[in-house]
Design a protein around this motif. Structure first.
Motif, short mmCIF file in Angstrom:
data_model
loop_
_atom_site.label_atom_id
_atom_site.label_comp_id
_atom_site.label_asym_id
_atom_site.label_seq_id
_atom_site.Cartn_x
_atom_site.Cartn_y
_atom_site.Cartn_z
N LEU A 127 -10.90 40.96 -30.71
CA LEU A 127 -9.79 41.50 -31.26
C LEU A 127 -9.69 42.69 -30.92
O LEU A 127 -10.46 43.89 -31.00
N VAL A 170 -7.28 46.00 -32.40
CA VAL A 170 -6.32 46.45 -33.34
C VAL A 170 -5.96 47.86 -33.14
O VAL A 170 -6.83 48.72 -33.09
N LYS A 202 -2.43 43.73 -34.28
CA LYS A 202 -3.58 43.08 -33.97
C LYS A 202 -3.28 41.94 -32.72
O LYS A 202 -2.42 41.25 -32.61
#
Length: 218
Positions: A102, A104, A109
């Motif tokens: 992930l 961010v 995101k």
């Protein structure tokens, strides 16, 4: 001009602006990625230059019926380091067995393919090429380098081969990479260069698939 024509014109303009904005953002990401790869390439070049090592940057290699792109390969008497470069700013979250990590940035995101798994694919492709040429027992290390500078933060297990750019020089000076394992540097370099993919159609198809994957992960 009636109201219907005005509304249609306004919608067309909005769509055009949205498409143009997306294109400009994608081009910016490409430029930023290239800048990150250049920084890594520069460090590798200086390190290799005084050691009679070889560096290969941005090479396309065959992978079964497809093509894979490798950012950097350092070939030395110790063996090889295959490096995947990621120029991401923001926070990075991931674990070894996660298929996707992930990214961010603020409220945005995005997921991206686990770079450790991605780089393992590169290593598998290299080993497959070496096996064809009856080259065995070559030590090949994987390394992921994030080049986003102070604006990138890695929230991943510390024992992974994942570092920020500022630590690359330190990693290269590990005793393991000063070791002489009697590796024929020229032979490995020439073997990879002989097997590299140069067909523009195959390369274009590879890049197209990469873009499709990136869109799916948004």
């Amino acid at each position: 001009m009636n109201w219907e024509s005005i509304v249609i014109s306004a919608v067309v303009i909005v769509i055009f602006i949205a498409i143009l904005g997306a294109y400009l953002r994608s081009q910016k990401n490409v430029r930023v990625g290239i800048q990150g790869e250049k920084k890594v390439a520069g460090i590798l070049k200086r390190f290799a230059g005084i050691r009679s090592f070889k560096v290969i940057n941005d090479i396309y290699l065959p992978l079964y019926d497809k093509t894979t792109q490798v950012d950097h390969i350092l070939i030395g008497f110790f063996g090889m380091i295959v490096i995947e470069t990621k120029n991401y700013k923001g926070d990075i979250y991931g674990a070894p067995k996660d298929k996707e990590w992930l990214h961010v940035v603020g409220d945005e995101k995005n997921k991206f393919y686990n770079p450790i798994m991605q780089n393992q694919t590169h290593i598998d492709a290299i080993r497959h090429i070496f096996a064809k040429e009856k080259i065995y027992n070559i030590n090949i290390d994987s390394l992921i380098v994030f080049t986003g500078g102070r604006k990138s933060h890695l929230y991943i297990p510390k024992n992974l081969p994942v570092i920020k750019l500022r630590k690359l020089k330190k990693v290269l000076h590990k005793s393991a990479y000063e070791k002489d394992n009697d590796v024929d540097v020229e032979k490995l370099y020439n073997t990879l260069m002989e097997h590299r993919v140069t067909d523009p159609k195959l390369i274009a198809n590879h890049n197209k698939n990469v873009k499709k994957m990136a869109k799916r992960n948004k």
